[in-house]
Design an enzyme around this catalytic site. Sequence first.
Site, PDB file in Angstrom:
ATOM      1  N   ASN A 155       0.810  -1.234   0.000  1.00  0.00           N
ATOM      2  CA  ASN A 155       0.000   0.000   0.000  1.00  0.00           C
ATOM      3  C   ASN A 155       0.839   1.278   0.000  1.00  0.00           C
ATOM      4  O   ASN A 155       0.488   2.271  -0.640  1.00  0.00           O
ATOM      5  CB  ASN A 155      -0.987  -0.007   1.177  1.00  0.00           C
ATOM      6  CG  ASN A 155      -0.296  -0.080   2.524  1.00  0.00           C
ATOM      7  OD1 ASN A 155       0.773  -0.675   2.670  1.00  0.00           O
ATOM      8  ND2 ASN A 155      -0.902   0.534   3.518  1.00  0.00           N
ATOM      9  N   GLU A 253       3.371  -5.139  12.450  1.00  0.00           N
ATOM     10  CA  GLU A 253       2.434  -4.010  12.328  1.00  0.00           C
ATOM     11  C   GLU A 253       1.325  -4.470  11.391  1.00  0.00           C
ATOM     12  O   GLU A 253       1.557  -4.660  10.196  1.00  0.00           O
ATOM     13  CB  GLU A 253       3.176  -2.771  11.801  1.00  0.00           C
ATOM     14  CG  GLU A 253       2.452  -1.468  12.111  1.00  0.00           C
ATOM     15  CD  GLU A 253       1.336  -1.160  11.135  1.00  0.00           C
ATOM     16  OE1 GLU A 253       0.161  -1.449  11.465  1.00  0.00           O
ATOM     17  OE2 GLU A 253       1.624  -0.638  10.051  1.00  0.00           O
ATOM     18  N   GLU A 468       7.199   1.075  16.594  1.00  0.00           N
ATOM     19  CA  GLU A 468       8.263   1.639  15.758  1.00  0.00           C
ATOM     20  C   GLU A 468       8.363   3.128  16.047  1.00  0.00           C
ATOM     21  O   GLU A 468       7.374   3.767  16.366  1.00  0.00           O
ATOM     22  CB  GLU A 468       7.950   1.397  14.275  1.00  0.00           C
ATOM     23  CG  GLU A 468       7.894  -0.073  13.910  1.00  0.00           C
ATOM     24  CD  GLU A 468       7.341  -0.353  12.527  1.00  0.00           C
ATOM     25  OE1 GLU A 468       7.962  -1.107  11.775  1.00  0.00           O
ATOM     26  OE2 GLU A 468       6.271   0.193  12.192  1.00  0.00           O
TER      27      GLU A 468
END
Length: 487
Positions: A155, A253, A468
């Site tokens: 994406n 994630e 992160e």
Amino acid sequence: MAGTKTLLMLENFIDGKFLPCSSYIDSYDPSTGEVYCRVPNSGKDEIEAAVKAAREAFPGWSSRSPQERSRVLNQVADLLEQSLEEFAQAESKDQGKTLALARTMDIPRSVQNFRFFASSILHHTSECTQMDHLGCMHYTVRAPVGVAGLISPWNLPLYLLTWKIAPAMAAGNTVVAKPSELTSVTAWMLCTLLDKAGVPPGVVNIVFGTGPRVGEALVSHPEVPLISFTGSQPTAERITQLSAPHCKKLSLELGGKNPAIIFEDANLDECIPATVRSSFANQGEICLCTSRIFVQKSIYTEFLKRFVEATRKWKVGIPSDPLASMGPLISKAHLEKVRSYVKRALAEGAQIWCGEGVDKLNLPARSQAGYFMLPTVITDIKDESCCMTEEIFGPVTCVVPFDSEEEVIERANNVKYGLAATVWSSNVGRVHRVAKKLQSGLVWTNCWLIRELNLPFGGMKSSGIGREGAKDSYDFFTEIKTITVKH
């Protein structure tokens, strides 16, 4: 096949060299549905070669000072910035995002990722404590882990790949990265800059191909001690299984089913354009997009009317169209999946206010076979519907009313995900109260997608493991050791 057209042929980048592959996968231009690129269909052998190169490069790279590594990262950033337009054009064509978005978000943020970690690596400190009564001093040191396995999604291809490569390199690790086979072009282009920037051979290796072949070989390799992955929850489950026998460090994630909560005292003039953007930016293909919009009952009718009007003004067009707000979705399979959610909503008795099946999509002749879809707004849908519980990852959002603060917090939290949320209210006390109670790793109030890279990024529940950011990425990409000295 695309007839006599010359196809772009990508190659793996291993030990500082581009290497051809014995087999290839077709990659499609989302705006035409035509094959335009061939991506290496790599496997175990290529991963083996890449890990070997990374292991051999590790002693030299890890022994460089943070200042030296920082200089190299800044060089990469400078070269990438000089080629910004070329990278933006490539990202837009490969992924389907608008050229405007690639120019203003994806590539500038990729540059920033290198600059940010080039700077932050210079500012970490370690801890030290004294035990005078025992004549001891204790202190900590951090050391790079080794070969980092990095797997990035389709994406935000270069944006999220560099968000992993930059901190891994900065901390002194070497890298074997696997971009998505659907969007490999900008990763391949990045390899051409590495040598010029002074990145030694073997420090960054990029192997192209599918998850089952390349991803599995990388994740299960015994000499890759840590894996950073951004993508879907089912893939993360597989990564966890394959990593378990080796006790690898994992940063995962994953997806989101993010709520936007709009209270009656929200400033709708700001909220509506921002919520259209947070629902449909990048075709809704961002893990942070708001796909459940909860609106307080007293303003529900007005909000819905204005929101649908604003959504209808979002132009769907070819990515190079400067007036387009949205381009095509990533693939034919993904387009069908997103459309299937709208069909299921209709079958459940929901109402579609605009978009799929309601409005006509106007496209140039060449793009008729592209993977385009209009932004779609759904109402009259139950919280238990798959459209309200599953990540659709496309230009579809559901708008539902709520009565009280307590009720909306409970409903917002009632999904397996917990990545992000937005809260719209002019009541400061309420903003703090609600933000604290939402089960989300990130909460934006009266805004969306404003990022501070120093602070932690990541989700709760099924949205992932780990965080992160400046400190969090440094902690992940290093091992800590406590040393005690008796004097």
